[in-house]
Design an enzyme around this catalytic site. Structure first.
Site, PDB file in Angstrom:
ATOM      1  N   GLY A  31       0.815  -1.217   0.000  1.00 17.12           N
ATOM      2  CA  GLY A  31       0.000   0.000   0.000  1.00 17.12           C
ATOM      3  C   GLY A  31       0.837   1.251   0.000  1.00 17.12           C
ATOM      4  O   GLY A  31       0.521   2.227   0.682  1.00 17.12           O
ATOM      5  N   ASN A  33       1.430   3.484  -2.331  1.00 23.05           N
ATOM      6  CA  ASN A  33       1.138   4.532  -3.316  1.00 23.05           C
ATOM      7  C   ASN A  33       0.496   5.773  -2.712  1.00 23.05           C
ATOM      8  O   ASN A  33       0.351   6.789  -3.401  1.00 23.05           O
ATOM      9  CB  ASN A  33       0.254   3.982  -4.433  1.00 23.05           C
ATOM     10  CG  ASN A  33      -1.090   3.511  -3.923  1.00 23.05           C
ATOM     11  OD1 ASN A  33      -1.151   2.512  -3.221  1.00 23.05           O
ATOM     12  ND2 ASN A  33      -2.165   4.209  -4.264  1.00 23.05           N
ATOM     13  N   GLY A  35      -0.855   7.933   1.330  1.00 20.17           N
ATOM     14  CA  GLY A  35      -0.999   7.962   2.785  1.00 20.17           C
ATOM     15  C   GLY A  35       0.233   7.522   3.546  1.00 20.17           C
ATOM     16  O   GLY A  35       1.368   7.860   3.221  1.00 20.17           O
ATOM     17  N   GLY A  37       1.622   4.625   3.840  1.00 21.63           N
ATOM     18  CA  GLY A  37       2.543   3.779   3.092  1.00 21.63           C
ATOM     19  C   GLY A  37       3.498   4.574   2.233  1.00 21.63           C
ATOM     20  O   GLY A  37       4.692   4.251   2.145  1.00 21.63           O
ATOM     21  N   TYR A 180     -13.983  -3.940  10.449  1.00 22.01           N
ATOM     22  CA  TYR A 180     -12.698  -3.243  10.472  1.00 22.01           C
ATOM     23  C   TYR A 180     -11.971  -3.491  11.794  1.00 22.01           C
ATOM     24  O   TYR A 180     -10.782  -3.825  11.813  1.00 22.01           O
ATOM     25  CB  TYR A 180     -12.899  -1.746  10.263  1.00 22.01           C
ATOM     26  CG  TYR A 180     -11.602  -0.974  10.205  1.00 22.01           C
ATOM     27  CD1 TYR A 180     -10.695  -1.182   9.168  1.00 22.01           C
ATOM     28  CD2 TYR A 180     -11.269  -0.045  11.200  1.00 22.01           C
ATOM     29  CE1 TYR A 180      -9.494  -0.483   9.116  1.00 22.01           C
ATOM     30  CE2 TYR A 180     -10.068   0.655  11.147  1.00 22.01           C
ATOM     31  CZ  TYR A 180      -9.186   0.437  10.101  1.00 22.01           C
ATOM     32  OH  TYR A 180      -7.998   1.126  10.055  1.00 22.01           O
TER      33      TYR A 180
END
Length: 306
Positions: A31, A33, A35, A37, A180
């Site tokens: 992940g 790409n 935020g 990450g 979640y």
């Protein structure tokens, strides 16, 4: 040089830095790409590491890589909601002769509508937990002897409950936040159980965990609820930007005093400089962790051999 990435709206630059060189180290960040990450990737690159940006959206990942402007970053396709994609990714790294020094299990989805992965798992549990469980198990043979595996959880793990008899909401009503919280609690149970198994096997690999606090990221925008609509229009409550929210993950990767099972997060839970903190009691339940491990192994078909 690095301090601009470590600032928090309520604090000065945190006491930790990136003085420990990562030159010659290979990191895999899922992940990567956007935020947390993406900012984790930036910091690891600045410390000298080579980073594989493992993402399901290659176009977005290439745009992000171009924005970073580092020849040490490369993009690879990885869809954690698809076991075939996980297998291909792991096989390609192994075939290329890679030795992974840092694995940052960062990618995730949040508060989505009820949906299924390609393998029929509930999307949040399947992506956030089972996908990373399978990825870690597939990559373990090429993790460096002194490598680190960092599982990124969330404050939501504190409200999480795991239903091991119905983890995919096949018999109980689906709740986006229940799903979640369950997946984020599973991240910690997995990280701590992996640490115990690594220690028993005599491995020098460290399994650690981190959470970003409350971050402004792209999470929570996919779905039809009022919350999803709100985040699409306004973004998440901005306690801190994605850059400062990456600090706990990066500290887990670089802390010379790290011990297996450490859990890093902001000093004040939602914000603040990164520190070693305590997870919820449910995250430390070894019986539940062992049962979750057995379930995860059965459902993914991935045996860690430890």
């Amino acid at each position: 040089r690095h301090t601009r990435y470590w600032r928090d709206w309520s604090s000065d630059v945190c006491s930790s830095d990136l003085s420990r060189s990562l030159v010659g180290k290979l990191a895999v960040v899922t992940g990567a790409n956007s935020g947390v990450g993406l900012e984790t990737t930036r910091l690891l690159l600045e410390a000298g590491a080579e980073v594989v940006m493992a993402c399901c959206n290659i176009d977005k990942a290439e745009t992000a890589r171009a924005g970073i402007g580092s020849s040490q970053a490369r993009v690879a396709s990885l869809d954690l909601a698809d076991s075939a994609s996980i297998g291909r990714f792991a096989d390609e790294l192994a075939a290329a002769g890679c030795r992974v020094d840092l694995l940052v299990n960062n990618a995730g989805v949040m508060a989505t509508d009820a949906s299924r992965t390609n393998d029929g798992f509930e999307m949040q549990f399947g992506t956030n937990h089972l996908g990373h469980f399978a990825l870690t198990g597939r990559l373990l043979p090429i993790i460096a002897p002194d490598g680190r595996i960092v599982s990124v959880s969330s404050l939501a793990h504190r409200q999480g409950r795991i239903d091991l008899d119905d983890p995919h909401f096949e018999r109980r009503p689906y709740g986006r936040w229940d799903a979640y919280g369950q997946s984020k609690l599973a991240n910690l149970l997995f990280a701590f159980e992996l640490d115990r198994r690594l220690r028993r096997s005599g491995s020098g690999v460290l399994s650690l965990a981190a959470h970003p606090g409350v971050a402004s990221t792209g999470l929570g925008r996919d779905g039809t609820s009022v919350f999803n609509a709100f985040t699409r229009r306004t973004g998440w409550i901005r306690f801190r930007g994605g850059a400062s929210s990456a600090a706990p993950s990066v500290l887990a990767c670089t802390d010379p005093a790290a011990r297996g099972g450490n859990y890093y997060g902001p000093r004040y839970l939602a914000f603040g400089a990164p520190v070693v903190e305590k997870p919820s009691q449910r995250a430390l339940d070894t019986s539940t962790a062992e049962r979750l491990w057995a379930l995860s192994q059965a459902q993914t078909g991935v045996d860690f051999g430890i």
